[in-house]
Design a protein around this motif. Structure first.
Motif, PDB file in Angstrom:
ATOM      1  N   UNK A 126       0.827  -1.204   0.000  1.00 43.64           N
ATOM      2  CA  UNK A 126       0.000   0.000   0.000  1.00 43.64           C
ATOM      3  C   UNK A 126       0.859   1.251   0.000  1.00 43.64           C
ATOM      4  N   UNK A 127       1.953   1.215   0.756  1.00 45.04           N
ATOM      5  CA  UNK A 127       2.834   2.379   0.824  1.00 45.04           C
ATOM      6  C   UNK A 127       3.535   2.626  -0.500  1.00 45.04           C
ATOM      7  N   UNK A 128       3.756   1.562  -1.260  1.00 44.16           N
ATOM      8  CA  UNK A 128       4.440   1.698  -2.549  1.00 44.16           C
ATOM      9  C   UNK A 128       3.549   2.354  -3.596  1.00 44.16           C
ATOM     10  N   UNK A 129       2.245   2.415  -3.306  1.00 42.24           N
ATOM     11  CA  UNK A 129       1.290   3.047  -4.220  1.00 42.24           C
ATOM     12  C   UNK A 129       1.416   2.493  -5.637  1.00 42.24           C
ATOM     13  N   UNK A 339     -12.360   4.483  -3.006  1.00 38.86           N
ATOM     14  CA  UNK A 339     -11.416   4.172  -4.077  1.00 38.86           C
ATOM     15  C   UNK A 339     -10.060   4.797  -3.784  1.00 38.86           C
ATOM     16  N   UNK A 340      -9.030   3.967  -3.834  1.00 35.52           N
ATOM     17  CA  UNK A 340      -7.660   4.466  -3.746  1.00 35.52           C
ATOM     18  C   UNK A 340      -7.145   4.634  -5.173  1.00 35.52           C
ATOM     19  N   UNK A 341      -6.916   5.849  -5.627  1.00 39.89           N
ATOM     20  CA  UNK A 341      -6.503   6.057  -7.018  1.00 39.89           C
ATOM     21  C   UNK A 341      -5.151   5.453  -7.347  1.00 39.89           C
ATOM     22  N   UNK A 342      -4.362   5.118  -6.329  1.00 36.88           N
ATOM     23  CA  UNK A 342      -3.026   4.568  -6.546  1.00 36.88           C
ATOM     24  C   UNK A 342      -2.986   3.045  -6.481  1.00 36.88           C
ATOM     25  N   UNK A 343      -4.030   2.439  -5.941  1.00 34.87           N
ATOM     26  CA  UNK A 343      -4.005   0.985  -5.753  1.00 34.87           C
ATOM     27  C   UNK A 343      -5.430   0.469  -5.728  1.00 34.87           C
ATOM     28  N   UNK A 375      -2.699   8.335  -1.621  1.00 37.80           N
ATOM     29  CA  UNK A 375      -2.972   6.903  -1.520  1.00 37.80           C
ATOM     30  C   UNK A 375      -2.425   6.270  -0.265  1.00 37.80           C
ATOM     31  N   UNK A 376      -2.014   7.068   0.710  1.00 36.48           N
ATOM     32  CA  UNK A 376      -1.469   6.548   1.968  1.00 36.48           C
ATOM     33  C   UNK A 376      -2.547   6.521   3.040  1.00 36.48           C
ATOM     34  N   UNK A 377      -2.374   5.626   4.021  1.00 35.12           N
ATOM     35  CA  UNK A 377      -3.312   5.533   5.121  1.00 35.12           C
ATOM     36  C   UNK A 377      -4.548   4.757   4.738  1.00 35.12           C
ATOM     37  N   UNK A 471       0.599   3.595   8.376  1.00 33.03           N
ATOM     38  CA  UNK A 471      -0.615   4.408   8.363  1.00 33.03           C
ATOM     39  C   UNK A 471      -1.835   3.626   7.945  1.00 33.03           C
ATOM     40  N   UNK A 472      -1.631   2.407   7.390  1.00 38.71           N
ATOM     41  CA  UNK A 472      -2.735   1.580   6.915  1.00 38.71           C
ATOM     42  C   UNK A 472      -3.271   0.712   8.038  1.00 38.71           C
ATOM     43  N   UNK A 473      -4.581   0.744   8.267  1.00 38.90           N
ATOM     44  CA  UNK A 473      -5.239  -0.135   9.225  1.00 38.90           C
ATOM     45  C   UNK A 473      -5.947  -1.258   8.469  1.00 38.90           C
ATOM     46  N   UNK A 474      -6.002  -2.445   9.083  1.00 40.17           N
ATOM     47  CA  UNK A 474      -6.554  -3.624   8.421  1.00 40.17           C
ATOM     48  C   UNK A 474      -7.585  -4.274   9.335  1.00 40.17           C
ATOM     49  N   UNK A 475      -8.810  -4.457   8.851  1.00 35.21           N
ATOM     50  CA  UNK A 475      -9.831  -5.203   9.577  1.00 35.21           C
ATOM     51  C   UNK A 475      -9.657  -6.674   9.212  1.00 35.21           C
ATOM     52  N   UNK A 476      -9.191  -7.476  10.177  1.00 39.75           N
ATOM     53  CA  UNK A 476      -8.840  -8.864   9.907  1.00 39.75           C
ATOM     54  C   UNK A 476      -9.995  -9.832  10.079  1.00 39.75           C
TER      55      UNK A 476
END
Length: 502
Positions: A126-129, A339-343, A375-377, A471-476
């Protein structure tokens, strides 16, 4: 007796301490609680299922790896009255002979290690966008909805869930990892340059009449992020952040879901598959990208799907992966997809806050979960990550609020990535503060078993959230357990229906 003068500073300090203790007492006593029935991890669960597993494999697989008649081998009810195809869930403990010598405790520790690697890999991606381009539809499945079973991968040391589908013509049924965090569908193929151990026989493409290799000049080949060419044949490579990878021939093939055939699905036929893969024959990519199964399956089927992830401790509860209109539960509450425009692979949602004991944690603000223009976070819902990761400030606030509400429970040492654990040995049930996730337009109250989970056979339970410096949170999937999670791509929304596995 001569009176003594009490300094004002002392009175001020005493007042502050008193008011603080009073506020804490009021906060704790006014919290909402719910009951948690305690079930520790058994010591010998897997070994005791040995003969059951052999019997089940004899039922599930014929000598050539084909699926037997489901009406004569499996029982279970249809999850929808409109004749939606379905199969009964079987826990993977019963279908994985390779795991009989491992204890549940050892498998759980291994799963947490793998889970940490996966969460880190997702954050790096995600950080790599990485821009993966537009999505396209491809494939045809006839005129009906279709479904497949979903099972837990706990016994194979995996935090993922598995679904059983047919590959090729005639169909060879195999377990596939259910993964909303990736796109490319792939399976191990013979001849193997290097293949990991799987439960089912390795797929032989030469024995399938519907297997078609993709040429180097094909538009489908150009949709791959990493592509190669050998003797005019398109080659694919998918690398994961944990160092695992799969390499092989890119093809189109028929997938079968309990009798419903889905034709011309782009499939990686992997001859070199290395890393942390375990048990399943391959991966069913359910992401939002252009090569994912939902995108390829087309508007009629792939734009709406849902699953319910069963309790890992349950060995025979029904659960279904459903595609089509019937996937949308009437009891679901929905939040818009972001929508994440980078990923475009991940399913982003807006998390506005979290409640403990019926009260919003004030320091958990929406800004902690914001997806910015770069596209971060942001927050994603992922079927393959077990433990929910929250950006560090949000996690600390959530953890501290839960500790206050659970202060009457006896604390236990930290366990792996969990820093809030309790010794509940000798108890059959306890009261714990309620926890609710507040998405935009949807409040999701979690069952107690979705956030206070057993980690050993001695009565140790841990708060099943973790912090992340990303910065990315994940609902597992531990927090998703028992909900029917609905992915309505046509409506650009994601839903949660409680008690959705029945």
């Amino acid at each position: 007796m001569e009176g003594k003068t009490i300094p004002l500073s002392f009175l001020f300090t005493f007042s502050i301490i008193f008011l603080s203790l009073f506020a804490l007492s009021v906060t704790s006593s006014s919290l909402q609680y719910q009951k948690l029935v305690l079930h520790s991890l058994p010591e010998t669960q897997l070994q005791s299922l040995n003969w059951d597993a052999q019997d089940l494999n004899a039922q599930l697989l014929s000598g050539d790896g084909s699926e037997p008649d489901p009406d004569t081998t499996l029982s279970g009810s249809d999850p929808d009255p409109n004749n939606v195809l379905s199969v009964q869930l079987h826990h993977v403990d019963l279908a994985s002979p390779a795991s009989f010598n491992a204890t549940p405790h050892a498998l759980f520790k291994l799963r947490l290690k793998r889970d940490a690697v996966r969460a880190k890999a997702i954050s790096i991606l995600a950080a790599a966008n990485a821009t993966v381009g537009r999505r396209t539809g491809r494939g045809h499945a006839g005129g009906r909805d279709f479904s497949s079973s979903v099972i837990s991968g706990l016994a194979q040391g995996s935090g993922e869930y598995f679904t059983r589908i047919g590959i090729g013509t005639p169909s060879k049924y195999a377990y596939m990892v259910l993964d909303t965090g990736s796109d490319v569908v792939w399976i191990q193929c013979s001849p193997c340059k290097k293949c990991y151990t799987q439960t089912d026989p390795v797929f032989d493409p030469t024995k399938s009449s519907s297997f078609v290799g993709v040429s180097c000049g094909s538009p489908l080949c150009r949709q791959l992020d990493t592509v190669g060419c050998s003797r005019k044949k398109c080659l694919y490579q998918v690398s994961y952040g944990d160092g695992s990878f799969t390499v092989g021939d890119f093809s189109t093939e028929t997938l079968t879901f309990r009798g419903t055939r889905v034709n011309n699905i782009a499939l990686g036929c992997g001859h070199d598959n290395e890393g942390l893969f375990v048990g399943a024959a391959g991966l069913l990519g359910l992401g939002r990208g252009r090569l994912s199964f939902p995108t390829q399956a087309g508007r009629r089927f792939g734009r709406k799907f849902s699953y319910c992830l069963v309790d890992r401790s349950a060995s025979a509860r029904p659960s279904y992966l459903v595609f089509g209109e019937s996937a949308v539960s009437r009891t679901a509450v929905f939040t818009p997809l972001v929508t994440n425009p980078k990923l475009d692979t991940f399913y982003y949602v807006e998390l506005a806050g979290i409640s403990v004991g019926g009260t919003r944690v004030p320091s958990i603000r929406p800004s902690l979960f914001k997806l910015n223009a770069a596209g971060d976070g942001g927050v994603i819902v992922d079927s393959g990550t077990s433990v929910t990761r929250l950006t560090r400030p949000a996690y600390i606030a959530l953890r501290d609020a839960f500790r206050v509400g659970a202060r009457d429970l006896k604390r236990a040492p930290d366990f792996s990535l969990f820093d809030t654990c309790f010794d509940l040995s000798g108890k059959t049930e306890v009261k714990v503060p309620t926890v609710a996730l507040h998405f935009r337009g949807a409040d999701v109250s979690l069952p107690a078993s979705n956030y206070l989970i057993p980690v050993d056979s001695d009565g140790t339970f841990c708060f099943a959230f973790a912090g992340t410096m990303s910065g990315l949170s994940i609902i597992g999937n531990i927090q998703q357990q028992g909900f029917r999670v609905v992915f309505d791509l046509a409506g650009s929304r994601l839903g949660f229906a409680p008690r959705g596995c029945a």
